[in-house]
Structures are given as structure tokens and as C-alpha cells.
Design a protein around this motif. Structure first.
Motif, PDB file in Angstrom:
ATOM      1  N   PHE A 206       0.836  -1.207   0.000  1.00 21.79           N
ATOM      2  CA  PHE A 206       0.000   0.000   0.000  1.00 21.79           C
ATOM      3  C   PHE A 206       0.867   1.251   0.000  1.00 21.79           C
ATOM      4  O   PHE A 206       0.624   2.218  -0.729  1.00 21.79           O
ATOM      5  CB  PHE A 206      -0.908  -0.002   1.235  1.00 21.79           C
ATOM      6  N   ALA A 207       1.917   1.239   0.844  1.00 17.34           N
ATOM      7  CA  ALA A 207       2.740   2.434   0.993  1.00 17.34           C
ATOM      8  C   ALA A 207       3.795   2.579  -0.098  1.00 17.34           C
ATOM      9  O   ALA A 207       4.099   3.703  -0.518  1.00 17.34           O
ATOM     10  CB  ALA A 207       3.414   2.424   2.367  1.00 17.34           C
ATOM     11  N   PHE A 208       4.354   1.455  -0.557  1.00 20.51           N
ATOM     12  CA  PHE A 208       5.503   1.555  -1.460  1.00 20.51           C
ATOM     13  C   PHE A 208       5.233   1.028  -2.871  1.00 20.51           C
ATOM     14  O   PHE A 208       6.124   1.055  -3.712  1.00 20.51           O
ATOM     15  CB  PHE A 208       6.713   0.816  -0.861  1.00 20.51           C
TER      16      PHE A 208
ATOM     17  N   MET B   1       0.416 -12.506   0.747  1.00 21.96           N
ATOM     18  CA  MET B   1       0.689 -11.759  -0.491  1.00 21.96           C
ATOM     19  C   MET B   1       2.186 -11.483  -0.591  1.00 21.96           C
ATOM     20  O   MET B   1       2.782 -10.878   0.309  1.00 21.96           O
ATOM     21  CB  MET B   1      -0.079 -10.430  -0.429  1.00 21.96           C
ATOM     22  N   ALA B   2       2.777 -11.962  -1.690  1.00 22.38           N
ATOM     23  CA  ALA B   2       4.221 -11.741  -1.863  1.00 22.38           C
ATOM     24  C   ALA B   2       4.465 -10.365  -2.478  1.00 22.38           C
ATOM     25  O   ALA B   2       3.684  -9.912  -3.315  1.00 22.38           O
ATOM     26  CB  ALA B   2       4.782 -12.835  -2.764  1.00 22.38           C
ATOM     27  N   VAL B   7       7.986  -3.298  -5.898  1.00 22.99           N
ATOM     28  CA  VAL B   7       7.746  -2.750  -4.555  1.00 22.99           C
ATOM     29  C   VAL B   7       9.011  -2.846  -3.704  1.00 22.99           C
ATOM     30  O   VAL B   7       9.385  -1.889  -3.000  1.00 22.99           O
ATOM     31  CB  VAL B   7       6.569  -3.486  -3.864  1.00 22.99           C
ATOM     32  N   ILE B   8       9.672  -3.990  -3.790  1.00 21.67           N
ATOM     33  CA  ILE B   8      10.911  -4.168  -3.006  1.00 21.67           C
ATOM     34  C   ILE B   8      11.964  -3.152  -3.453  1.00 21.67           C
ATOM     35  O   ILE B   8      12.650  -2.532  -2.625  1.00 21.67           O
ATOM     36  CB  ILE B   8      11.437  -5.616  -3.154  1.00 21.67           C
ATOM     37  N   LEU B  11      11.128   0.182  -2.112  1.00 18.66           N
ATOM     38  CA  LEU B  11      11.401   0.222  -0.666  1.00 18.66           C
ATOM     39  C   LEU B  11      12.891   0.450  -0.411  1.00 18.66           C
ATOM     40  O   LEU B  11      13.279   1.293   0.399  1.00 18.66           O
ATOM     41  CB  LEU B  11      10.928  -1.090  -0.023  1.00 18.66           C
ATOM     42  N   VAL B  12      13.708  -0.299  -1.144  1.00 19.78           N
ATOM     43  CA  VAL B  12      15.167  -0.158  -0.983  1.00 19.78           C
ATOM     44  C   VAL B  12      15.608   1.249  -1.389  1.00 19.78           C
ATOM     45  O   VAL B  12      16.394   1.906  -0.684  1.00 19.78           O
ATOM     46  CB  VAL B  12      15.907  -1.233  -1.829  1.00 19.78           C
ATOM     47  N   PHE B  13      15.079   1.727  -2.522  1.00 16.65           N
ATOM     48  CA  PHE B  13      15.436   3.078  -2.980  1.00 16.65           C
ATOM     49  C   PHE B  13      15.026   4.129  -1.938  1.00 16.65           C
ATOM     50  O   PHE B  13      15.793   5.039  -1.614  1.00 16.65           O
ATOM     51  CB  PHE B  13      14.739   3.379  -4.315  1.00 16.65           C
TER      52      PHE B  13
END
Lengths: 486, 105
Positions: A206-208, B1-2, B7-8, B11-13
Motif C-alpha cells: 500500500f505504501a511503497f 501476499m508476496a 515494490v521491493i 522500498l530499498v530506494f
């Protein structure tokens, strides 16, 4: 009345870390915890992060450098700094505008701190994991209990006064160097708990999750703009005041600009990682504002293992975030009034906190009044203060002069001449745009009328006050008037 | 949910762009503070401008000799030159030849 001796030496931060934590403590408030994560998720997730990051580096980082530099250069609070730049007279009233906005802001922020205090206390009593706890009635009971709200508002302002009475180094610094790391630690603990729950990945998504199309929407950029400017507290006089207590060899741009803007935003990112995995793991609705913190989150704590302890970590951390902001917002008025009047710091602290307490009673009494003031000052009062501060730097002292004499002196990073047009044109232009945009959006509403009253009357009041106060004053250095008692 | 790769990666960025930059700036400024404190203890004074900023300050003073802040700017310039000439260790990246080429205004 204060003695001459009491005002001959100015307080300074005891350590570099103390200054940095004061900046972060001031800027990280309720918005980082209960607004940023939701706004991020609702506006394209990763796309919003990119827009936000661009605007932080384009506007907030340079703007904070300018504001801290003005405080450090003049070594004075808001009004004294303005007088040093524009000379004695009515135009120093722009500093009074900043002061009035700060007092108004704190008058309705104090009851908000009171809410977080109430929830922090109840978390310690394990109320949220007690049998029969219901989040929404619990919150509505609080908001509907005017006597309790006024009591909390009183406790908050009394606590702030107690700390400010101790001065910059023994009071403010001693609190923020523990409170800010404690807030970060609290969010990290909560994040670890959340990420280890089944279903946590939905909160992360949802957030990322990235929806690139949002980068093409004007609403995304306007929301990111508001977040970048309001979350960092640019132009509210806080950075100027905190910067005025810097020591001779301290850097401005690296700590006051880059670290403050990016560091305080990092807390919002951490809050997203701490809150949404838990909210999504138990299937609660993501929300913003009081609904997120006091309903969505409060009702999930009984659902998760160690929920009572996580509630303590969250609500105590949340209280620290709001309380340190309140401390520094109030310090803006204390610093400048201690310099500008014959009252010593103790008298000024008691006077300012008493005044804020009095003005805060209506907001403590009624959440509707609080909401109204928040809207009016958030949309017009705070941009007006920002326009006053950045406008004075950009158009009175001039960005090139402040860059050469204050920003790059003892600096941890070199700032090039690209900075000048950002301060002179871009930030003032953006603030004018924001005020006009909000006026257009709210055309004819009571909020818009209130905003226009602030925009017109505050500068007039400021001009009138300083025309009288500075009447006959020579345009000389007024360094003998100083704040702090360390 | 994978979580998806996208998204990963985001998140890292995000963590690198925010927490990475914030941590870098915090560590850098605290280290600079320690270094300045040690230098002040050893030689009582620290140079106040890096070469590029001092050159800009000089250029501005020469271009604006009658500015109301010109005297203050000159004082800041001369103070930095004095410190550079009277101390062995410098906070900013000054070469010996750069220091020798400086003169007071």
C-alpha cells in the motif's frame, strides 16, 4: 525586570548532536506519524515518494539552510533578526507576523499534544488491550469531554513552561537528545513487530507500491509540495530560532539543511513501515489523522501478540514527537520576546505559555474550533510566515550575501550560486501559489474568509506594533539584547 | 501476499534516499564537529572557508567594495587568511600553494 547581566551572553547548544536533535524534534510532529504514511499510500506510493524527494531537495533543503543561516548570522530571535536586516521600523512587523502565527499554531497544537498524552498514559495502563475496549467510543468520549481536554491542555503547557524555564542547554537540549532517539527506537520496534505479522506485506505494498501515473497528476505534486513545506516547518521561525543558538564554528547547510529536511522526512517513512504492516495485518482500514492513530491503530493492538507493549511503544513515541515540536514552537516566541522586552527568560516563558494556554482554551474546548484554526493557519498563516522569512532573506539581505557570509562559512558542504534563485524566486513564488491555490479551492467558505483576515490583519498589526515600538530607534546593532539563560 | 520486485526495489530506494542520506549527513557532520573540536584544542583557531567559497567571497568584495556588508565580508576574508597562514593543520582541503597565494584585502 531582567538585569543587564542576564542579557549580556547568549545561550548556545552544548553539542552538535543537541542542535541536530532540536531541529528534528521541532520538525517531526503529528503529521509525520498520522498523515504522511497515508498520504503516501493514497497518492501513488513510490511515485509520491519521488515527487516528495524532488521537492524536498528543491525547496525544503535550500529554504532551511537560508532560515538557519539568518538565525546564526544575526544571533537573534525572529524580531531581532528582521530588524538587523530591514532596519528599525514598521517592516520589522513581518517578524511579528511570524510570532503571531507561531502563537496561534501552538494554541491549537497544545490540545493535540494533550490527545497524545492521554493515549500515552492509557497505553501504560494497558487500556487498549483491556476486555471490552472499543476504539471509536473511547476517542469520542475524550473529544466530548471538554473539562478533560482543557486539563490536558493545561498539563501540556505547564510541562512545556517547566522545561523552557531551564533554558536552551539545560532544558530543551537535555530533552531532545533523548526524546528523538527514543521516538526512532519506538518506531523501529513497532516496525519489527509489524513486519513479522502475517499479512504485513499488504501494508508495504500500500505504501511503497508504485503507480507511475500519479506523477502526471497535479494533485500528487501539490500534495507533495504541501508535505515538503509543512512537514519540514520551513519559514515558521523555528529553524531561525534554533540556528540563532549555534556556536561560532558550527556548520549550517549540512546539519540545518540536508540532515534536518531528509532526517525528519525519514521519520515519516519509518512511520509508514511501522504502522501499515500492522494495520493491514489485522484487516483494519488505513486512514489519516486522528482516525488512523486513535481508531485504526488503537483497535488493532488487542489483535496482535504483545499488543499492549507495542501500544506503549507507539503512543509514548507519538507523544514525544508532538511534545518536542510544541517545545520548539513555543521557544520561537520566548527567544524573541526575551530579547525584545525588559522581561527576563523566566518571566517571558511564563507570559508566553500563559498566553498560549489562554488562546488554546477554545481549541481544547471544541475539536471543531481546533479543526477550523488548523485549516486557516495551515493553508494561509504558515505560508504567510514562510513568505515573510524567505522574502526577507531573498529580497532584503539578498541570497548571495547570506550565502557568502553565513551559509558557506564553516560549512560542512559547499553551496553554489544555484541556491540564490531558489531563495529569491522559487520559494516565494511557490508560497504565493499555495496561498492562491487554497483560496481558489476554498473560495467563499468560512475557512477562506478566516484565511484572508489573517493575510490582511497580521501584517497590518505587525507593522503598527513595530512602528510604535521602534519609533525613534537608531539603526544600530542591538546585540546587547539576548535570549536564553545558560 | 508476496511483494513484487518493483515494490521491493522502491522500498530499498526509499530507505537509501531518506535513511541513507540522513545517516550519511549525521555521521559526516558529527565527525566534522569532532575534528573541529580537536583542531580548536590544538591550535585555537580553525579556517572558516573552503578554497572555492573564499575565492567567491573575494570576488564579491572586489565587485562590491561599497556594499554595506563589504567591511564585514572583508573581515571574514582576512580572518580566514590569517588562520590559514598561522596554522599548520587546516579543516578544509587547502594546498600549501593555495595558502601561499592568498593575501589580505
Amino acid at each position: 525586570m531582567g538585569t543587564a547581566e542576564a542579557k549580556t551572553s547568549r545561550a548556545e547548544w552544548g553539542t552538535r548532536f543537541g542542535f541536530l536533535m532540536a531541529m528534528i524534534g521541532a520538525m517531526v510532529g503529528a503529521g509525520n506519524i498520522w498523515r504522511f504514511p497515508y498520504v503516501m499510500g493514497e497518492n501513488g506510493g513510490g511515485a509520491f515518494v519521488l515527487a516528495f524527494l524532488v521537492l524536498l531537495f528543491l525547496l525544503a533543503v535550500p529554504g532551511l539552510m537560508a532560515e538557519v543561516a539568518l538565525g546564526r548570522y544575526t544571533n537573534k530571535g525572529v524580531i531581532g533578526a528582521f530588524r538587523d536586516v530591514v532596519g528599525p521600523g514598521g517592516f520589522v512587523g513581518l517578524g511579528v507576523v511570524v510570532l503571531l502565527v507561531n502563537i496561534a499554531l501552538m494554541s491549537y497544537y497544545s490540545p493535540v499534544i494533550g490527545w497524545t498524552l492521554y493515549y500515552a498514559v492509557h497505553s501504560l495502563l494497558f487500556s487498549f488491550t483491556a476486555t471490552g475496549f472499543e476504539a471509536e467510543p473511547f476517542m469520542m468520549d475524550l473529544f466530548g469531554n471538554s473539562a478533560l481536554m482543557i486539563g490536558l491542555h493545561t498539563i501540556v503547557m505547564a510541562s512545556i513552561a517547566g522545561i523552557l524555564l531551564l533554558g536552551i542547554r539545560r532544558g530543551v537540549e537535555r530533552i531532545v537528545i533523548f526524546a528523538v532517539p527514543a521516538l526512532v527506537l519506538a518506531l523501529v520496534v513497532m516496525m519489527v513487530r509489524g513486519l513479522t505479522l502475517d499479512g504485513a506485506s499488504e501494508g508495504i505494498a500500500f505504501a511503497f507500491g508504485i503507480e507511475w501515473g500519479y506523477l502526471l497528476l497535479s494533485e500528487t505534486w501539490i500534495t507533495a509540495l504541501g508535505q515538503a513545506l509543512f512537514s519540514t516547518g520551513l519559514g515558521w521561525g523555528i529553524a531561525l530560532t534554533v540556528g540563532s543558538y549555534l556556536r561560532e564554528y558550527d556548520d549550517v547547510p549540512l546539519g540545518g539543511g540536508v540532515f534536518t529536511a531528509i532526517g525528519e522526512s525519514s521519520i515519516g517513512i519509518l512511520a509508514a513501515l511501522a504502522i501499515f504492516p500492522i494495520v493491514f495485518a489485522v484487516g483494519a482500514d488505513p486512514d489519516a489523522g486522528a482516525g488512523l492513530a486513535f481508531i485504526s491503530l488503537a483497535q488493532v493492538f488487542p489483535e496482535i501478540p504483545l499488543g499492549g507493549l507495542v501500544a506503549i511503544v507507539f503512543f509514548v513515541g507519538f507523544f514525544l514527537a508532538t511534545f518536542t515540536s510544541g517545545l520548539l514552537i513555543t521557544e520561537v516566541s520566548v527567544t524573541t520576546l526575551a530579547e525584545e522586552t525588559r522581561f527576563d527568560r523566566t518571566q517571558t516563558v511564563l507570559g508566553v505559555c500563559g498566553l498560549i494556554w489562554l488562546f488554546g482554551l477554545p481549541s481544547a474546548y471544541s475539536a471543531d474550533i481546533l479543526d477550523y484554526l488548523d485549516f486557516v493557519f495551515g493553508n494561509w498563516g504558515l505560508p504567510l510566515a514562510t513568505l515573510a522569512i524567505i522574502g526577507v532573506i531573498g529580497w532584503a539581505i539578498g541570497p548571495e550575501r547570506i550565502r557568502l557570509l553565513a551559509v558557506n562559512k564553516n560549512a560542512g558542504i559547499y553551496i553554489g550560486s544555484w541556491w540564490n534563485p531558489v531563495i529569491k524566486y522559487v520559494i516565494p513564488g511557490v508560497m504565493l501559489f499555495i496561498m492562491a491555490y487554497f483560496a481558489y479551492e476554498q473560495w467563499g467558505t468560512n475557512e477562506m474568509i478566516g484565511g484572508m483576515i489573517v493575510l490582511v490583519t497580521f501584517p497590518l498589526i505587525g507593522y503598527a506594533i513595530m512602528s510604535i515600538v521602534d519609533n525613534g530607534r537608531e539603526p544600530t546593532d542591538t546585540a546587547e539584547l539576548v535570549g536564553g539563560d545558560d | 501476499m508476496a511483494l513484487t520486485i518493483e515494490v521491493i526495489a522502491m522500498l530499498v530506494f526509499t530507505l537509501a534516499a531518506f535513511w541513507g542520506v540522513a545517516t550519511w549527513s549525521l555521521v559526516k557532520t558529527l565527525r566534522q564537529e569532532d575534528r573541529k573540536a580537536a583542531m580548536l584544542e590544538a591550535q585555537e583557531r580553525v579556517d572558516t572557508y573552503p578554497p572555492k567559497a573564499l575565492a567567491e567571497l573575494r570576488a564579491w568584495i572586489e565587485a562590491n567594495p561599497n556594499d554595506s556588508l563589504a567591511d564585514e565580508a572583508r573581515q571574514s576574508y582576512n580572518e580566514c587568511v590569517d588562520v590559514l597562514e598561522s596554522t599548520d593543520e587546516h579543516f578544509y582541503d587547502w594546498s600549501e600553494s593555495e595558502v601561499q597565494s592568498l593575501d589580505r584585502l
